[in-house]
Every structure is written in C-alpha cells, then in structure tokens.
Design an enzyme around this catalytic site. Structure first.
Site, PDB file in Angstrom:
ATOM      1  N   ASP A   1      37.352  -8.423  61.188  1.00 33.45           N
ATOM      2  CA  ASP A   1      37.905  -9.559  60.810  1.00 33.45           C
ATOM      3  C   ASP A   1      37.851 -10.573  59.365  1.00 33.45           C
ATOM      4  O   ASP A   1      38.267 -10.083  58.620  1.00 33.45           O
ATOM      5  CB  ASP A   1      36.004 -10.058  61.034  1.00 33.45           C
ATOM      6  CG  ASP A   1      35.249  -9.659  61.926  1.00 33.45           C
ATOM      7  OD1 ASP A   1      35.590  -9.530  62.713  1.00 33.45           O
ATOM      8  OD2 ASP A   1      33.795  -9.194  61.884  1.00 33.45           O
TER       9      ASP A   1
ATOM     10  N   LYS B   1      38.694 -15.432  63.315  1.00 27.20           N
ATOM     11  CA  LYS B   1      39.343 -16.530  63.235  1.00 27.20           C
ATOM     12  C   LYS B   1      40.958 -17.222  62.806  1.00 27.20           C
ATOM     13  O   LYS B   1      40.457 -16.550  61.653  1.00 27.20           O
ATOM     14  CB  LYS B   1      38.475 -17.813  62.986  1.00 27.20           C
ATOM     15  CG  LYS B   1      36.849 -17.663  63.868  1.00 27.20           C
ATOM     16  CD  LYS B   1      36.231 -18.375  63.642  1.00 27.20           C
ATOM     17  CE  LYS B   1      34.892 -18.465  63.995  1.00 27.20           C
ATOM     18  NZ  LYS B   1      33.516 -19.565  63.658  1.00 27.20           N
TER      19      LYS B   1
ATOM     20  N   MET C   1      26.833 -19.683  56.278  1.00 29.42           N
ATOM     21  CA  MET C   1      27.631 -20.592  57.670  1.00 29.42           C
ATOM     22  C   MET C   1      27.320 -21.856  57.754  1.00 29.42           C
ATOM     23  O   MET C   1      27.035 -22.610  56.386  1.00 29.42           O
ATOM     24  CB  MET C   1      28.519 -20.609  58.863  1.00 29.42           C
ATOM     25  CG  MET C   1      28.311 -18.420  58.971  1.00 29.42           C
ATOM     26  SD  MET C   1      28.162 -17.891  60.635  1.00 29.42           S
ATOM     27  CE  MET C   1      26.508 -17.294  60.172  1.00 29.42           C
TER      28      MET C   1
HETATM   29  N1  SAH Z   1      27.803  -9.932  58.334  1.00 27.58           N
HETATM   30  C1  SAH Z   1      28.498 -11.131  56.632  1.00 27.58           C
HETATM   31  C2  SAH Z   1      27.936 -12.410  57.023  1.00 27.58           C
HETATM   32  C3  SAH Z   1      29.040 -12.539  58.306  1.00 27.58           C
HETATM   33  S1  SAH Z   1      28.509 -14.609  58.360  1.00 27.58           S
HETATM   34  C4  SAH Z   1      27.542 -10.683  55.879  1.00 27.58           C
HETATM   35  O1  SAH Z   1      26.951 -10.154  55.428  1.00 27.58           O
HETATM   36  O2  SAH Z   1      27.530 -11.013  54.787  1.00 27.58           O
HETATM   37  C5  SAH Z   1      29.717 -14.870  57.629  1.00 27.58           C
HETATM   38  C6  SAH Z   1      28.950 -16.133  56.475  1.00 27.58           C
HETATM   39  O3  SAH Z   1      28.905 -15.082  56.062  1.00 27.58           O
HETATM   40  C7  SAH Z   1      30.330 -17.186  56.057  1.00 27.58           C
HETATM   41  O4  SAH Z   1      30.433 -18.029  57.140  1.00 27.58           O
HETATM   42  C8  SAH Z   1      29.507 -17.826  54.733  1.00 27.58           C
HETATM   43  O5  SAH Z   1      28.118 -18.077  54.351  1.00 27.58           O
HETATM   44  C9  SAH Z   1      29.549 -15.946  54.672  1.00 27.58           C
HETATM   45  N2  SAH Z   1      29.838 -15.365  53.790  1.00 27.58           N
HETATM   46  C10 SAH Z   1      30.529 -13.508  53.143  1.00 27.58           C
HETATM   47  N3  SAH Z   1      31.391 -13.903  52.570  1.00 27.58           N
HETATM   48  C11 SAH Z   1      31.419 -14.626  51.633  1.00 27.58           C
HETATM   49  C12 SAH Z   1      31.811 -15.294  50.521  1.00 27.58           C
HETATM   50  N4  SAH Z   1      32.414 -14.078  49.946  1.00 27.58           N
HETATM   51  N5  SAH Z   1      31.883 -16.325  50.174  1.00 27.58           N
HETATM   52  C13 SAH Z   1      30.581 -17.168  50.324  1.00 27.58           C
HETATM   53  N6  SAH Z   1      30.071 -16.893  52.007  1.00 27.58           N
HETATM   54  C14 SAH Z   1      30.678 -15.644  51.898  1.00 27.58           C
END
Ligand code: SAH
Length: 266
Positions: A52, A73, A186
């Site tokens: 991803d 995306k 998100m």
């Molecule tokens: N599976 C992932 C979440 C996926 S949804 C997890 O466990 O972290 C995607 C969202 O994750 C983004 O829109 C944001 O809100 C968050 N996210 C993921 N990595 C991030 C990062 N390094 N910094 C800030 N937000 C992050």
C-alpha cells in the site's frame, strides 16, 4: 553480540514462507526501525510483494528481486479496488507464489486485512498474520503522548474518520460522553465536523488535542492545540494525509515533556 550475529541466530527460528502461501503483514507507522523481525524476514523470502501507499519505499526495497505490486492510492484515488486486490492475492497464491501482502501499521487495524484473511481462508489458501505497530499508538508515543496514563484514562478509543466504507457515521457524541481519549485515523477532510460533534457530545472546547502527520518519518509534523481549534489549525498549517488526531487529557503530557526537556537543555 553484533546485530548481524543476533539476526542470524534469530533467522533459524523464523517461519518459512512457502509457495502458495500468503503472509498478511504490517510495516508499522513508517520508520523502517519499527518493522518486526518477522516482517523483515518475510521481505527477504517473498517472491511477490503487494503493498500500500503507506509503506515506505525503503522497506519495499528490502524485497530485492521480488515482483512488486503497488495497490495504494495515486493522487487520492484508489488505483485498484479492494475486490481486485483480494482477487490478485488469491490468483498469486494459486500460481504457487510466495506472497507478502504488506500494509502500513497493523494489517488488521483499519487496514481491511481482516477481509483479506477471510477471503483467503474461504479459498483454502494458507495465510499467516504478521502484526505491525499500529500508527495510532506509535505516533502518539513518538510525539510524547502516552496512550494511557494512570489516573487520566482507563481506555483509549481508536476511531476512524473514514465513513464511506461503513455506510454510516460513528456516533462521535457517544464517544465523547465516555470521557476517554480518542485517536482518530483518517478523517482529515471532515475533522471540523468530527471535532464539532465531540464538543456537542460534551467535550469542552479547551480539551487538549494534537495532530501528527507522517509520524516517525522525516516528513513528520506535529501541532498541539485544543479541540476547538485543531481542525482550523490543521487546515491553515497545510497538514496532509496521513494524519492522526488525538483528543483528550493525555495530550497534555507532550507539553509537560517539552517543558522539562527545555529546562534540561538550559
Ligand atoms: N493499518 C494502519 C491504518 C491504515 S488507515 C495502522 O494500523 O496504522 C490509514 C490511516 O492511518 C491514515 O489516514 C492515518 O490516519 C493513519 N496513519 C498511518 N500511518 C501514519 C503515520 N505515519 N502518521 C500519521 N498517520 C498515519
């Protein structure tokens, strides 16, 4: 013992990624240092990696020689649907490939990994879950906020601001009424709406809130404010996805740490 020796000792204990199997893995919040050893091992074994947008290119590059499929995306738009991703995983496994499905954070936290696991199981495809550090927790710690603090909170709510998939919206007012801190994944686009709902649900406008973008990466940016101000600030300051927003008294730990660190520097 050197890192190399330690890793080689651990390697002998690690599972083998077999042809026709899929490993559903999490790459953590961004910094390659947050990868688990199992995921590093998987990257060296896979002959195909389906990954991803949130996975750092430096991490994917560990899978030297593997075929790479980007399924994230591009320009804010999904390049491929979830159904197509699942179909691709099944097809690759059936072709006898050693498949690594790599997602940001943890694959089972707001990552649709659960759906993929069920689809694979339905097809009789052996799969294994390799946890990753979810960004919601790692990002907070990284900016000086402990997700739980004795005396302050007894729960921490991980919530998604993304509503399209669910068809209906979270009851933010009910979450506010718990008085427990909320970490919003998100939802940057509707942050003003979410914070408005949280206030309507009883959280005071001066409740501490923080927003962190691209946590643990060189692009990390942080802004701490109040619930009433955070959405406007994020927009004014040009915060862009991926961001997490934390709301609750735990957020004030950051200011406390910064003040102490400042004092220590003087
Ligand atoms: N599976 C992932 C979440 C996926 S949804 C997890 O466990 O972290 C995607 C969202 O994750 C983004 O829109 C944001 O809100 C968050 N996210 C993921 N990595 C991030 C990062 N390094 N910094 C800030 N937000 C992050």
């Amino acid at each position: 013992m050197s890192v190399e020796t330690t890793l080689s000792l651990l390697q002998s204990r690690m599972a083998r990624l077999e042809p026709g199997h899929v490993w559903l893995a999490g790459a953590g919040p961004g910094d390659p240092g947050c990868l688990t050893l199992d995921v590093v091992s998987a990257l060296t074994q896979a002959d195909v990696v389906v990954y991803d947008a949130l996975v750092d290119p430096a991490v994917v590059a560990i899978a030297e020689g593997a075929e790479l499929f980007f399924v994230g995306k591009r320009g804010g738009k999904l390049s491929i649907t979830q159904a197509e991703i699942t179909a691709r995983l099944i097809e690759l496994a059936k072709a006898g490939r050693k498949v690594l499905r790599l997602k940001g954070g943890d694959p089972y936290v707001f990552g649709r990994g659960g759906e993929e696991a069920i689809a694979l199981a339905r097809e009789g495809i052996p799969f294994r879950y390799l946890p990753g550090i979810t960004s919601g927790l790692a990002a907070l710690g990284n900016i000086g906020i402990a997700p739980t603090m004795r005396g302050l909170n007894k729960a921490v709510i991980l919530a998604t601001g993304q509503t399209a998939d669910l068809g209906d919206e979270l009851d933010w007012r009910a979450l506010a009424a718990t008085g427990q801190p909320i970490v919003i994944y998100m939802g940057l686009k509707i942050l003003a709406h979410i914070t408005g709902e949280l206030m309507a649900g009883g959280l005071p406008a001066d409740t501490p809130a923080a927003i962190v973008m691209a946590a643990t990466t060189p692009r990390q940016r942080v802004h701490a404010a109040t619930l009433g101000a955070i959405a406007g600030d994020a927009e004014r300051l040009g915060f862009e996805s991926p961001v997490l927003t934390a709301v609750g008294r735990i957020v004030s730990m950051r200011a406390e740490l910064l003040a102490l660190a400042d004092r220590a520097l003087k």
